[in-house]
Design a protein around this motif. Structure first.
Motif, PDB file in Angstrom:
ATOM      1  N   SER A   1      -2.146   6.298  20.655  1.00  0.00           N
ATOM      2  CA  SER A   1      -1.154   7.090  19.918  1.00  0.00           C
ATOM      3  C   SER A   1      -0.134   7.688  20.880  1.00  0.00           C
ATOM      4  O   SER A   1       1.073   7.656  20.628  1.00  0.00           O
ATOM      5  CB  SER A   1      -1.848   8.191  19.113  1.00  0.00           C
ATOM      6  N   GLU A   2      -0.616   8.216  21.988  1.00  0.00           N
ATOM      7  CA  GLU A   2       0.288   8.797  22.981  1.00  0.00           C
ATOM      8  C   GLU A   2       1.198   7.738  23.605  1.00  0.00           C
ATOM      9  O   GLU A   2       2.297   8.052  24.038  1.00  0.00           O
ATOM     10  CB  GLU A   2      -0.525   9.532  24.049  1.00  0.00           C
TER      11      GLU A   2
ATOM     12  N   PHE B   1       1.173   3.844  17.522  1.00  0.00           N
ATOM     13  CA  PHE B   1       1.073   4.357  16.156  1.00  0.00           C
ATOM     14  C   PHE B   1       1.017   5.872  16.249  1.00  0.00           C
ATOM     15  O   PHE B   1       0.820   6.427  17.330  1.00  0.00           O
ATOM     16  CB  PHE B   1      -0.174   3.808  15.428  1.00  0.00           C
ATOM     17  N   THR B   2       1.181   6.529  15.124  1.00  0.00           N
ATOM     18  CA  THR B   2       1.052   7.990  15.104  1.00  0.00           C
ATOM     19  C   THR B   2      -0.373   8.352  14.688  1.00  0.00           C
ATOM     20  O   THR B   2      -1.073   7.536  14.072  1.00  0.00           O
ATOM     21  CB  THR B   2       2.042   8.641  14.125  1.00  0.00           C
ATOM     22  N   LEU B   3      -0.771   9.556  15.007  1.00  0.00           N
ATOM     23  CA  LEU B   3      -2.093  10.003  14.564  1.00  0.00           C
ATOM     24  C   LEU B   3      -2.149  10.081  13.044  1.00  0.00           C
ATOM     25  O   LEU B   3      -3.199   9.849  12.450  1.00  0.00           O
ATOM     26  CB  LEU B   3      -2.451  11.342  15.201  1.00  0.00           C
ATOM     27  N   LYS B   4      -1.017  10.341  12.406  1.00  0.00           N
ATOM     28  CA  LYS B   4      -0.969  10.359  10.940  1.00  0.00           C
ATOM     29  C   LYS B   4      -1.238   8.956  10.393  1.00  0.00           C
ATOM     30  O   LYS B   4      -1.941   8.798   9.394  1.00  0.00           O
ATOM     31  CB  LYS B   4       0.371  10.886  10.456  1.00  0.00           C
ATOM     32  N   ASP B   5      -0.672   7.920  11.049  1.00  0.00           N
ATOM     33  CA  ASP B   5      -0.953   6.535  10.650  1.00  0.00           C
ATOM     34  C   ASP B   5      -2.449   6.249  10.763  1.00  0.00           C
ATOM     35  O   ASP B   5      -3.054   5.674   9.859  1.00  0.00           O
ATOM     36  CB  ASP B   5      -0.207   5.534  11.546  1.00  0.00           C
ATOM     37  N   PHE B   6      -3.033   6.650  11.881  1.00  0.00           N
ATOM     38  CA  PHE B   6      -4.462   6.419  12.084  1.00  0.00           C
ATOM     39  C   PHE B   6      -5.287   7.188  11.053  1.00  0.00           C
ATOM     40  O   PHE B   6      -6.237   6.659  10.483  1.00  0.00           O
ATOM     41  CB  PHE B   6      -4.901   6.801  13.499  1.00  0.00           C
ATOM     42  N   GLN B   7      -4.905   8.430  10.811  1.00  0.00           N
ATOM     43  CA  GLN B   7      -5.634   9.250   9.842  1.00  0.00           C
ATOM     44  C   GLN B   7      -5.652   8.579   8.470  1.00  0.00           C
ATOM     45  O   GLN B   7      -6.687   8.537   7.810  1.00  0.00           O
ATOM     46  CB  GLN B   7      -4.992  10.632   9.737  1.00  0.00           C
TER      47      GLN B   7
ATOM     48  N   HIS C   1     -16.606   3.607  11.467  1.00  0.00           N
ATOM     49  CA  HIS C   1     -15.409   3.565  10.617  1.00  0.00           C
ATOM     50  C   HIS C   1     -14.158   3.911  11.418  1.00  0.00           C
ATOM     51  O   HIS C   1     -13.067   3.399  11.152  1.00  0.00           O
ATOM     52  CB  HIS C   1     -15.569   4.497   9.412  1.00  0.00           C
ATOM     53  N   TRP C   2     -14.314   4.758  12.397  1.00  0.00           N
ATOM     54  CA  TRP C   2     -13.214   5.118  13.299  1.00  0.00           C
ATOM     55  C   TRP C   2     -12.699   3.851  13.993  1.00  0.00           C
ATOM     56  O   TRP C   2     -11.502   3.569  14.031  1.00  0.00           O
ATOM     57  CB  TRP C   2     -13.744   6.139  14.314  1.00  0.00           C
ATOM     58  N   VAL C   3     -13.637   3.044  14.549  1.00  0.00           N
ATOM     59  CA  VAL C   3     -13.273   1.803  15.231  1.00  0.00           C
ATOM     60  C   VAL C   3     -12.699   0.787  14.234  1.00  0.00           C
ATOM     61  O   VAL C   3     -11.727   0.097  14.533  1.00  0.00           O
ATOM     62  CB  VAL C   3     -14.483   1.223  15.999  1.00  0.00           C
ATOM     63  N   GLU C   4     -13.283   0.710  13.042  1.00  0.00           N
ATOM     64  CA  GLU C   4     -12.755  -0.193  12.020  1.00  0.00           C
ATOM     65  C   GLU C   4     -11.319   0.182  11.647  1.00  0.00           C
ATOM     66  O   GLU C   4     -10.465  -0.699  11.482  1.00  0.00           O
ATOM     67  CB  GLU C   4     -13.631  -0.155  10.772  1.00  0.00           C
ATOM     68  N   ALA C   5     -11.045   1.470  11.534  1.00  0.00           N
ATOM     69  CA  ALA C   5      -9.698   1.924  11.200  1.00  0.00           C
ATOM     70  C   ALA C   5      -8.716   1.572  12.313  1.00  0.00           C
ATOM     71  O   ALA C   5      -7.606   1.090  12.062  1.00  0.00           O
ATOM     72  CB  ALA C   5      -9.692   3.438  10.932  1.00  0.00           C
ATOM     73  N   LEU C   6      -9.123   1.794  13.557  1.00  0.00           N
ATOM     74  CA  LEU C   6      -8.268   1.454  14.691  1.00  0.00           C
ATOM     75  C   LEU C   6      -8.004  -0.046  14.735  1.00  0.00           C
ATOM     76  O   LEU C   6      -6.866  -0.492  14.912  1.00  0.00           O
ATOM     77  CB  LEU C   6      -8.904   1.914  16.003  1.00  0.00           C
TER      78      LEU C   6
END
Length: 130
Positions: free
Chosen positions: A33-34, A38-44, A69-74
Motif C-alpha cells: 500500500s505504501e 493499492f490503497t488500504l481502503k481498496d484492501f479493506q 482471508h487476509w492473504v486471499e484478499a491481497l
C-alpha cells in the motif's frame, strides 16, 4: 529496492500475532500500500468481501482463519490489478505449503526473541524490474 517505513510501533504491546506468517501478511499489505499499488481502503473492501462470503458458512474462530482471508484478499486485489497471475499464485501456494511443512518450527524459533516477543524486522519490497 525500497525499504518500507511504517508508522506501526514494533514495541506496541497490543500489536500481537499468533504466528510469524500473520505478521508477514500484515506487513506485506502495509508495504504494498505504501508503494502505491493499492490503497488500504481498496484492501479493506476486498477483505470485507472475503470475510463476508466466508461468514455465510460460519464465523472466523482463529487468527489463522482471519489471516488466511487476509492473504486471499491481497491475492485477489493483486490479480485484479494485473500484478499477479493465476499461475504465479498456484506456484507460490505449492511452494509455501512445502516450505511451511519443513520450516514451521524453525520459523517460530527465529521469529521470537529470548523474551518471547515477536521480532519485527525491516521489510524490503522489490518493485518491477528491481
Amino acid at each position: 529496492m525500497i525499504a518500507a517505513e511504517s508508522s506501526i510501533d514494533p514495541e506496541d504491546k497490543d500489536l500481537a500475532f499468533a504466528e510469524p506468517w500473520n505478521a508477514r501478511a500484515f506487513a506485506l499489505v502495509l508495504a504494498l500500500s505504501e508503494r502505491g499499488l493499492f490503497t488500504l481502503k481498496d484492501f479493506q473492501g476486498e477483505l470485507i468481501d472475503k470475510i463476508g462470503a466466508y461468514e455465510k458458512l460460519g464465523c472466523i474462530r482463529t487468527d489463522e482463519e482471519y489471516y488466511t482471508h487476509w492473504v486471499e484478499a491481497l491475492t485477489a486485489l493483486l490479480r485484479r490489478r494485473g500484478l499477479l497471475s493465476a499461475e504465479a499464485v498456484s506456484a507460490m501456494e505449492a511452494s509455501l505449503v512445502a516450505v511451511a511443512a519443513a520450516t514451521r518450527e524453525h520459523q517460530h524459533d527465529a521469529a521470537y526473541g529470548p523474551e518471547g516477543k515477536l521480532r519485527v524486522e525491516p521489510l524490503v519490497v522489490f518493485g518491477p524490474g528491481e
